[in-house]
Write an enzyme that holds these catalytic residues in place. Structure first.
Site, PDB file in Angstrom:
ATOM      1  N   HIS A 183      49.732  17.529  -1.029  1.00 54.20           N
ATOM      2  CA  HIS A 183      49.751  18.988  -1.147  1.00 54.20           C
ATOM      3  C   HIS A 183      49.220  19.583   0.141  1.00 54.20           C
ATOM      4  O   HIS A 183      48.183  19.135   0.649  1.00 54.20           O
ATOM      5  CB  HIS A 183      48.911  19.466  -2.330  1.00 54.20           C
ATOM      6  CG  HIS A 183      49.465  18.979  -3.627  1.00 54.20           C
ATOM      7  ND1 HIS A 183      50.626  19.476  -4.157  1.00 54.20           N
ATOM      8  CD2 HIS A 183      49.059  17.983  -4.449  1.00 54.20           C
ATOM      9  CE1 HIS A 183      50.901  18.829  -5.272  1.00 54.20           C
ATOM     10  NE2 HIS A 183      49.972  17.906  -5.466  1.00 54.20           N
ATOM     11  N   TYR A 241      50.145  28.043   3.766  1.00 52.93           N
ATOM     12  CA  TYR A 241      50.990  26.869   4.014  1.00 52.93           C
ATOM     13  C   TYR A 241      51.249  26.585   5.502  1.00 52.93           C
ATOM     14  O   TYR A 241      51.922  25.611   5.816  1.00 52.93           O
ATOM     15  CB  TYR A 241      52.322  27.027   3.276  1.00 52.93           C
ATOM     16  CG  TYR A 241      52.145  27.134   1.766  1.00 52.93           C
ATOM     17  CD1 TYR A 241      51.617  26.067   1.036  1.00 52.93           C
ATOM     18  CD2 TYR A 241      52.465  28.295   1.079  1.00 52.93           C
ATOM     19  CE1 TYR A 241      51.416  26.169  -0.339  1.00 52.93           C
ATOM     20  CE2 TYR A 241      52.285  28.401  -0.294  1.00 52.93           C
ATOM     21  CZ  TYR A 241      51.764  27.336  -0.996  1.00 52.93           C
ATOM     22  OH  TYR A 241      51.568  27.420  -2.356  1.00 52.93           O
TER      23      TYR A 241
HETATM   24  O1  CA2 Z   1      50.007  23.016  -1.528  1.00 60.26           O
HETATM   25  C1  CA2 Z   1      51.090  22.512  -1.828  1.00 60.26           C
HETATM   26  O2  CA2 Z   1      51.699  21.748  -1.100  1.00 60.26           O
HETATM   27  C2  CA2 Z   1      51.759  22.919  -3.152  1.00 60.26           C
HETATM   28  O3  CA2 Z   1      52.380  21.759  -3.692  1.00 60.26           O
HETATM   29  C3  CA2 Z   1      52.780  23.980  -2.819  1.00 60.26           C
HETATM   30  C4  CA2 Z   1      53.438  24.602  -4.056  1.00 60.26           C
HETATM   31  C5  CA2 Z   1      52.390  25.051  -5.068  1.00 60.26           C
HETATM   32  O4  CA2 Z   1      53.028  25.487  -6.263  1.00 60.26           O
HETATM   33  C6  CA2 Z   1      51.428  23.935  -5.410  1.00 60.26           C
HETATM   34  O5  CA2 Z   1      50.451  24.431  -6.315  1.00 60.26           O
HETATM   35  C7  CA2 Z   1      50.745  23.421  -4.158  1.00 60.26           C
HETATM   36  C8  CA2 Z   1      54.279  25.815  -3.671  1.00 60.26           C
HETATM   37  C9  CA2 Z   1      55.328  25.560  -2.664  1.00 60.26           C
HETATM   38  C10 CA2 Z   1      55.886  26.871  -2.212  1.00 60.26           C
HETATM   39  O6  CA2 Z   1      55.891  26.858  -0.809  1.00 60.26           O
HETATM   40  C11 CA2 Z   1      56.057  28.041  -0.153  1.00 60.26           C
HETATM   41  C12 CA2 Z   1      55.965  27.979   1.196  1.00 60.26           C
HETATM   42  C13 CA2 Z   1      56.098  29.117   1.942  1.00 60.26           C
HETATM   43  C14 CA2 Z   1      56.345  30.332   1.327  1.00 60.26           C
HETATM   44  C15 CA2 Z   1      56.435  30.384  -0.044  1.00 60.26           C
HETATM   45  C16 CA2 Z   1      56.309  29.224  -0.794  1.00 60.26           C
END
Ligand code: CA2
Length: 150
Positions: free
Chosen positions: A106, A29
């Site tokens: 995303h 991310y």
């Molecule tokens: O890629 C993306 O933006 C997602 O929407 C992010 C979601 C995931 O469930 C989707 O499949 C794709 C997860 C968000 C969690 O974000 C975090 C960021 C940093 C640390 C932990 C979680």
């Protein structure tokens, strides 16, 4: 007020766990925080004279209430629904129900990850899709949505 011919405001929605951006999993991310995302979208929209109201919540119902409220004063919605992308019929129904143009973002390339991330309940109610371009994808999604609105 409802929709206006010249958009004045967008709603930016970030779903569950996106408050953790920049704290964990930088290899997926990146290192930018949620505050960085919100500032990027606000600056991108401001270049076109458009304001942004930002919401992040870990609670589905809060997100749905915010989407309903957008009917009153927003011309479109930029949304990263987080994991709700892959599970939530009610979020999809809320987006379809307000009938505002939606940009789905995303950060990661969900279609190159686990199979359970390959289906999006939001995809076919969105008119813009920016997938796997990192946080910069929020700026592109905002620009594409404003291109449609203006
Ligand atoms: O890629 C993306 O933006 C997602 O929407 C992010 C979601 C995931 O469930 C989707 O499949 C794709 C997860 C968000 C969690 O974000 C975090 C960021 C940093 C640390 C932990 C979680």
């Amino acid at each position: 007020m409802g929709r206006v011919s010249s958009p004045r405001r967008l709603l930016l929605v970030n779903g569950p766990n996106l408050n953790l951006l920049g704290t964990r999993e930088p290899e997926i991310y990146g290192r930018e925080t949620l505050a960085d995302v919100e500032a990027l979208v606000a600056a991108t929209a401001a270049e076109r004279g458009v304001e942004v109201r930002s919401v992040q919540s870990n609670h589905e119902g809060v997100l749905i209430d915010e989407i309903h409220a957008a009917r009153e004063d927003c011309a479109g919605i930029v949304i990263n629904p987080g994991g709700l992308t892959h599970t939530s019929v009610v979020l999809r129904d809320a987006l379809a129900g307000v009938a505002l143009p939606v940009a789905e973002v995303h950060i990661s390339d969900v279609y190159a990850r686990e199979a359970f991330r390959h289906h999006s309940y939001v995809a076919d109610v969105a008119v813009v899709h920016v997938i796997g371009e990192g946080v910069a994808g929020y700026a592109r999604a905002t620009q594409q949505l404003l291109d449609i609105l203006t």
